[in-house]
Scaffold this motif. Structure first.
Motif, mmCIF file in Angstrom:
data_model
loop_
_atom_site.group_PDB
_atom_site.id
_atom_site.type_symbol
_atom_site.label_atom_id
_atom_site.label_comp_id
_atom_site.label_asym_id
_atom_site.label_seq_id
_atom_site.Cartn_x
_atom_site.Cartn_y
_atom_site.Cartn_z
ATOM 1 N N LEU A 197 12.051 -42.757 24.914
ATOM 2 C CA LEU A 197 11.012 -42.539 23.912
ATOM 3 C C LEU A 197 9.793 -43.425 24.138
ATOM 4 N N THR A 198 9.812 -44.215 25.176
ATOM 5 C CA THR A 198 8.653 -45.056 25.455
ATOM 6 C C THR A 198 7.495 -44.199 25.955
ATOM 7 N N ALA A 199 6.284 -44.735 25.855
ATOM 8 C CA ALA A 199 5.098 -43.979 26.246
ATOM 9 C C ALA A 199 5.166 -43.533 27.701
ATOM 10 N N ALA A 200 5.684 -44.388 28.569
ATOM 11 C CA ALA A 200 5.756 -44.057 29.993
ATOM 12 C C ALA A 200 6.626 -42.834 30.251
ATOM 13 N N GLU A 201 7.626 -42.607 29.392
ATOM 14 C CA GLU A 201 8.525 -41.474 29.559
ATOM 15 C C GLU A 201 8.038 -40.226 28.821
ATOM 16 N N VAL A 202 7.468 -40.414 27.638
ATOM 17 C CA VAL A 202 7.144 -39.279 26.770
ATOM 18 C C VAL A 202 5.801 -38.648 27.108
ATOM 19 N N LEU A 203 4.791 -39.469 27.385
ATOM 20 C CA LEU A 203 3.457 -38.927 27.624
ATOM 21 C C LEU A 203 3.453 -38.038 28.861
ATOM 22 N N GLY A 204 2.893 -36.849 28.711
ATOM 23 C CA GLY A 204 2.845 -35.915 29.828
ATOM 24 C C GLY A 204 4.158 -35.220 30.096
ATOM 25 N N ASP A 205 5.078 -35.250 29.134
ATOM 26 C CA ASP A 205 6.407 -34.687 29.360
ATOM 27 C C ASP A 205 6.843 -33.857 28.150
ATOM 28 N N ALA A 206 7.720 -32.895 28.375
ATOM 29 C CA ALA A 206 8.405 -32.167 27.312
ATOM 30 C C ALA A 206 9.822 -31.928 27.784
ATOM 31 N N SER A 207 10.803 -32.199 26.920
ATOM 32 C CA SER A 207 12.191 -32.099 27.366
ATOM 33 C C SER A 207 13.089 -31.632 26.229
ATOM 34 N N PRO A 208 14.034 -30.716 26.515
ATOM 35 C CA PRO A 208 14.960 -30.257 25.481
ATOM 36 C C PRO A 208 16.081 -31.266 25.264
ATOM 37 N N TYR A 209 16.701 -31.194 24.110
ATOM 38 C CA TYR A 209 17.868 -32.035 23.832
ATOM 39 C C TYR A 209 18.763 -31.304 22.845
ATOM 40 N N GLY A 210 19.992 -31.734 22.718
ATOM 41 C CA GLY A 210 20.933 -31.075 21.814
ATOM 42 C C GLY A 210 21.098 -29.602 22.147
ATOM 43 N N THR A 211 21.218 -29.295 23.444
ATOM 44 C CA THR A 211 21.221 -27.908 23.892
ATOM 45 C C THR A 211 22.608 -27.264 23.776
ATOM 46 N N GLY A 212 22.623 -25.943 23.896
ATOM 47 C CA GLY A 212 23.883 -25.210 23.958
ATOM 48 C C GLY A 212 24.723 -25.282 22.707
ATOM 49 N N GLY A 213 24.071 -25.333 21.561
ATOM 50 C CA GLY A 213 24.806 -25.330 20.296
ATOM 51 C C GLY A 213 25.419 -26.653 19.910
ATOM 52 N N THR A 214 24.968 -27.747 20.545
ATOM 53 C CA THR A 214 25.568 -29.056 20.265
ATOM 54 C C THR A 214 24.781 -29.888 19.260
ATOM 55 N N HIS A 215 23.554 -29.482 18.929
ATOM 56 C CA HIS A 215 22.740 -30.300 18.031
ATOM 57 C C HIS A 215 23.355 -30.335 16.631
ATOM 58 N N ARG A 216 23.268 -31.486 16.005
ATOM 59 C CA ARG A 216 23.923 -31.689 14.704
ATOM 60 C C ARG A 216 23.298 -30.883 13.570
ATOM 61 N N HIS A 217 22.118 -30.338 13.773
ATOM 62 C CA HIS A 217 21.512 -29.531 12.715
ATOM 63 C C HIS A 217 22.016 -28.092 12.696
ATOM 64 N N VAL A 218 22.744 -27.665 13.734
ATOM 65 C CA VAL A 218 23.241 -26.290 13.790
ATOM 66 C C VAL A 218 24.108 -25.942 12.581
ATOM 67 N N PRO A 219 25.155 -26.730 12.262
ATOM 68 C CA PRO A 219 25.993 -26.343 11.117
ATOM 69 C C PRO A 219 25.252 -26.384 9.786
ATOM 70 N N GLU A 220 24.247 -27.231 9.680
ATOM 71 C CA GLU A 220 23.484 -27.317 8.429
ATOM 72 C C GLU A 220 22.604 -26.081 8.241
ATOM 73 N N ILE A 221 21.966 -25.619 9.314
ATOM 74 C CA ILE A 221 21.174 -24.394 9.233
ATOM 75 C C ILE A 221 22.068 -23.217 8.868
ATOM 76 N N GLU A 222 23.194 -23.089 9.556
ATOM 77 C CA GLU A 222 24.095 -21.972 9.285
ATOM 78 C C GLU A 222 24.667 -22.054 7.874
ATOM 79 N N GLN A 223 24.938 -23.244 7.398
ATOM 80 C CA GLN A 223 25.395 -23.430 6.021
ATOM 81 C C GLN A 223 24.378 -22.894 5.026
#
Length: 369
Positions: A197-223
């Motif tokens: 999350l540092t500027a050197a890593e984030v600036l100029g970049d875009a990256s997915p996370y919590g992919t493939g149904g693993t993100h913790r917000h999935v069950p809350e949305i479906e609920q």
């Protein structure tokens, strides 16, 4: 109403700081205590220099003993940490309104909690999304008017739920086969230092996370979406592919959501999707759900949501259309993850629980540029 005392635990973090910013001009809620962990004994101004009103407050230890006795306690702690403190508070201060900004009390299903969070379920509190539709034809704000325990939704969850709930309930969007890709500002990951999350890593970049149904917000949305249909929170028909993406902005969420037209979607005599009629019905569903809502705005035709337009505001912006060729519904939602996605709807819910005007001290206007 006389001033009510408020304690904020996790006051040095992003969510806690945003709560304090909104409370700084509140006519009825008076912050008297701020708590933290590694910052105990220091002044809040060292960690939140933008909060001039509270700069001389000394950070106290986040314990149930310190928090007890306040009219309102807001827990802005990492997931898994608020449950234990809340359990102690419920014993020592049963009349205190306790508001949890973390996920500890959001999910109804203990099995879903244990699967996605890997710890013991702490119980379910009243869900703090006032505009959420219910299967009975009411909204969640009715439940918030008679509670002492509030679980504030996830910020991503708020965006996706607001964008889909009216359409799923109306049968215009099928509850299975939903897809949401979100661009997220880095503040959603919290204030703790993390290399990615540092500027050197984030600036100029875009990256997915919590992919493939693993993100913790999935069950809350479906609920939430199962709830608008009146089905089981965890085992209902809703299925969503949910992919958040980290982008180089400090705050904000842009949710791009697609859905297969549902059973109620209009079709021609030949069985083809009637895109124009469906778009009209989508507009009617959104209008019926949100026309009277102060903090949800469906934008005029041709105007699409932008995160910059919601910065600092408690408004969620929504737009929609129909992709006739692909036979898909498209909904785009923008909101400020720290205001509308966290602190703002926490205050909305607090107001309802205390019998105050829901809109008190909550900004409609954003900050530009």
């Amino acid at each position: 109403m006389n001033d009510l005392t408020v304690a904020v635990s996790g006051a040095t973090g992003y969510a806690g700081g945003e709560v304090l910013r909104l409370l700084s001009t509140h006519p009825h809620l008076n912050v008297t205590t701020v708590c933290g962990h590694s910052s105990v004994g220091e002044t809040l101004g060292r960690h939140q220099p933008h909060l001039a009103r509270y700069s001389d407050f000394v950070v106290k230890e986040s314990t149930a003993e310190v928090l007890a006795g306040h009219d309102v306690v807001i827990l802005a702690l990492p997931h898994g940490q608020s449950g234990a403190i809340a359990a102690e508070l419920e014993q020592s201060s049963p009349e205190t309104l306790i508001v949890d900004l973390a996920a500890d009390h959001r999910l109804i299903s203990a099995a879903a909690w244990e699967k996605f969070y890997g710890s013991t379920h702490q119980g379910t509190w009243t869900y703090g999304l006032p505009e959420l539709l219910t299967a009975g034809g009411t909204k969640q704000r009715d439940a918030l008017k008679d509670t002492k325990r509030i679980a504030v939704p996830g910020c991503n969850v708020t965006a996706v739920t607001l964008g889909l709930a009216p359409l799923v309930q109306a049968g215009l969007a099928a509850p299975a086969g939903l897809n949401a890709v979100l661009a997220n500002g880095v503040s959603g990951a919290g204030k703790a230092l993390k290399p990615h999350l540092t500027a050197a890593e984030v600036l100029g970049d875009a990256s997915p996370y919590g992919t493939g149904g693993t993100h913790r917000h999935v069950p809350e949305i479906e609920q939430n979406l199962n709830g608008v249909l009146g089905t089981d929170a965890a085992e209902g028909p809703t299925r969503i592919s949910f992919t958040p993406t980290l982008v180089p902005m400090s705050r904000g969420i842009l949710a791009t959501i697609t859905a297969v037209p549902g059973e109620s979607a209009p079709r021609t005599a030949e069985g083809l999707l009637d895109a124009a009629a469906l778009k009209d019905e989508l507009g009617q569903a959104f209008a019926q759900a949100y026309a009277e809502e102060p903090f949800v705005r469906v934008l005029p035709e041709g105007q699409w949501p932008r995160t910059s337009s919601t910065t600092g505001s408690n408004l969620a912006h929504i737009q929609f259309t129909v992709d006739e060729r692909a036979e898909r519904i498209l909904v785009v939602v923008a909101l400020d993850n720290l205001v509308r996605g966290t602190a703002g709807q926490a205050l909305q819910s607090i107001h309802l629980a205390l019998g105050l005007d829901e809109t008190t001290a909550l900004p409609l206007e954003g900050v530009a540029p």
